[in-house]
Design a protein around this motif. Structure first.
Motif, short mmCIF file in Angstrom:
data_model
loop_
_atom_site.label_atom_id
_atom_site.label_comp_id
_atom_site.label_asym_id
_atom_site.label_seq_id
_atom_site.Cartn_x
_atom_site.Cartn_y
_atom_site.Cartn_z
N ALA A 1 -1.06 2.43 4.72
CA ALA A 1 -2.45 2.40 4.24
C ALA A 1 -2.54 1.27 3.23
O ALA A 1 -2.16 1.42 2.07
N GLY B 1 0.82 -1.20 0.00
CA GLY B 1 0.00 0.00 0.00
C GLY B 1 0.85 1.24 0.00
O GLY B 1 2.00 1.23 -0.46
N ALA C 1 -7.50 -2.28 1.82
CA ALA C 1 -8.52 -1.49 2.53
C ALA C 1 -9.51 -2.37 3.28
O ALA C 1 -10.69 -2.05 3.38
N SER C 2 -9.05 -3.50 3.79
CA SER C 2 -9.91 -4.38 4.59
C SER C 2 -9.29 -4.54 5.96
O SER C 2 -8.07 -4.47 6.13
N ASP D 1 -3.45 -1.38 0.50
CA ASP D 1 -4.23 -1.24 -0.73
C ASP D 1 -5.44 -2.17 -0.75
O ASP D 1 -6.31 -2.05 -1.61
N GLY E 1 -7.94 -0.89 7.09
CA GLY E 1 -6.72 -1.27 6.38
C GLY E 1 -5.51 -0.42 6.70
O GLY E 1 -4.52 -0.47 5.96
#
Length: 314
Positions: A181, A79, A185-186, A183, A158
């Motif tokens: 962060a 990320g 996003a879970s 990628d 995430g």
């Protein structure tokens, strides 16, 4: 110190210097982090960077040498990576720098994955050279603090934060903060360190099992294997602990169905832990549906592990 040790130390110092020079080119960039973390008051920002990370190592334990190589319990993520390194003002400790950041994280809703302090973190040079690659973080083993955390609110899904603070031999204190962060996003990709789970059980009386999954459009639950293994290791390290696996369900369903589904989730975890070698008589599976809303947050379903008195064994 023999010649080979001197040569190795010289290479590390040279490497660290080059890395610091490289990161130093980002100092003037005023990056806006995706999470509202305040800088330590009057601290001098030494390095700052923001770049993509395709193979980020989230350290979930301290570094140990195995077969001549440094190894660490880890979760690999990818990320956007944000990094900042500060030199704290005089008369401020490594502990105060560490807690300044951690207290802000706790106000944002956070899950502790791994923390350590002083010598339980291992060698400071392994963090400075092998992990963060910032020479200024090479300090005194007895004056270091490390923490890895996951932000759990849906707003920051995430996002993972690591904090490291250390006192150097020259009495300067450095604070390093990283935010990944992801990628994906879970939430709940990383499992907590087993020792962290044990500490939460013994000190707070419970810990959260974050490995419960619900597939979109499907009614059945899935358990993330890395979370099951971590909890099994935690219980295996303390064979006297007896726990209740408590399922919660806050879906828009009749109470009877909430109770059935939460009981099913608890029994699913019980079976998985037994398969990992945890004795059945140490595990009580209990579903409470939506009858215990405290701690619900944004999760419609969740599992908690609650410490029971030994005489409460099922």
């Amino acid at each position: 110190m023999n010649f080979s040790h001197k040569a190795t130390r010289y290479r590390l110092i040279t490497l660290g210097g080059l890395l610091c020079l490289c990161f130093g080119t980002y100092v003037q960039a005023k990056e806006i982090w995706p999470v509202p973390l305040q800088d330590f008051p009057e601290a001098r920002q030494v390095f700052a960077s923001h770049k993509p990370a395709n193979d980020y190592v989230l350290a979930l334990g301290n570094y140990k040498k195995v077969g001549g190589l440094w190894r660490v319990d880890e979760q690999r993520l990818s990320g956007d990576l944000y990094r900042k390194t500060y030199q704290l003002p005089e008369n401020h400790s490594a502990e105060s720098g560490y807690h300044y950041v951690v207290e802000q994280l706790q106000n944002l809703s956070v899950r502790e994955l791994y923390t350590c302090r002083a010598r339980e973190c291992g060698d400071s040079n392994s963090w400075a050279i092998n992990h963060f690659e910032v020479l200024q973080l090479y300090g005194l083993d007895q004056h270091q603090y490390y923490g890895a955390f996951e932000l759990t609110s849906s707003e920051f899904a995430g996002m993972y934060v690591t904090v490291y603070s250390v006192l150097r031999g020259n009495k300067r204190v450095y604070l390093h903060v990283e935010l990944l962060a992801s990628d994906q996003a879970s939430r709940y990709q990383a499992a907590a360190n087993p020792a962290t789970m044990v500490r939460q059980l013994t000190q707070k009386g419970f810990t959260v099992f974050a490995g419960l999954r619900t597939e979109s459009g499907q009614k059945d639950y899935q358990l993330a294997p890395n979370h099951v293994q971590a909890l099994a290791e935690a219980l295996g390290s303390e064979p006297h602990l007896v726990v209740a696996l408590v399922g919660h369900n806050h879906e828009r369903l009749p109470l009877a169905e909430q109770l059935n589904r939460s009981q099913h989730a608890a029994q699913l975890l019980q079976t998985a832990l037994q398969a990992q070698g945890v004795a059945k008589d140490r595990l009580l599976a209990k579903g409470v549906g939506g009858l215990a809303p405290a701690g619900k947050g944004s999760d419609q379903v969740r599992l908690e592990v609650v410490l029971l008195p030994t005489e409460s064994a099922p």
